[in-house]
Design a protein around this motif. Structure first.
Motif, PDB file in Angstrom:
ATOM      1  N   LYS A  71      41.226  38.361  44.578  1.00 11.33           N
ATOM      2  CA  LYS A  71      42.272  38.389  45.144  1.00 11.33           C
ATOM      3  C   LYS A  71      42.036  38.968  46.511  1.00 11.33           C
ATOM      4  CE  LYS A  71      47.173  39.823  44.764  1.00 11.33           C
ATOM      5  NZ  LYS A  71      48.147  40.644  44.145  1.00 11.33           N
ATOM      6  N   ILE A  75      42.215  34.580  48.640  1.00 10.58           N
ATOM      7  CA  ILE A  75      43.503  34.443  47.865  1.00 10.58           C
ATOM      8  C   ILE A  75      43.797  32.979  47.435  1.00 10.58           C
ATOM      9  CG2 ILE A  75      44.953  34.127  49.774  1.00 10.58           C
ATOM     10  CD1 ILE A  75      45.970  36.196  47.234  1.00 10.58           C
ATOM     11  N   TYR A  78      41.888  32.597  44.003  1.00  2.52           N
ATOM     12  CA  TYR A  78      42.540  33.502  43.053  1.00  2.52           C
ATOM     13  C   TYR A  78      43.902  32.813  42.509  1.00  2.52           C
ATOM     14  CZ  TYR A  78      45.725  36.870  41.435  1.00  2.52           C
ATOM     15  OH  TYR A  78      46.552  37.859  40.850  1.00  2.52           O
ATOM     16  N   ARG A  79      44.524  32.196  43.501  1.00  2.00           N
ATOM     17  CA  ARG A  79      45.995  31.410  42.933  1.00  2.00           C
ATOM     18  C   ARG A  79      45.563  30.133  42.183  1.00  2.00           C
ATOM     19  NH1 ARG A  79      48.864  31.992  48.855  1.00  2.00           N
ATOM     20  NH2 ARG A  79      49.659  34.100  48.611  1.00  2.00           N
TER      21      ARG A  79
END
Length: 89
Positions: A71, A75, A78-79
């Motif tokens: 994260k 990001i 991560y998502r």
């Protein structure tokens, strides 16, 4: 719990860059998630197995720290892995 080589290769091929690339955070998170699901099923039928419960808690912590790392670094990756594995915080 023993995970066969073929299952590991499938996990890393699906979530990592290749089936031999075991170092990516996504591949490790997917492998930890597979092991966590297996141990959770084991604990449903063996609720007094405290050693397995301890190892499950350690695995969840390792996965959480890898997710936090991912994260902070990227990001979007991560998502993507959270959505793909169906994880929630």
């Amino acid at each position: 719990m023993y995970i066969s080589k073929e299952i590991k290769e499938q996990i890393f091929e699906k979530h990592g860059k290749s089936k031999t690339d075991t170092g990516t955070a996504e591949g490790q998170i997917a492998l930890f998630s597979f092991r966590i699901n297996h141990l959770s099923e084991h604990l449903k039928s063996n609720r007094k197995d405290f050693n397995t419960e301890r190892s499950l808690v350690k695995l969840v912590g390792k996965r959480r720290s890898l997710l936090d790392y991912l994260k902070s670094k990227d990001i979007t990756r991560y998502r993507a892995i959270v959505k793909e594995l169906g994880l929630r915080k």
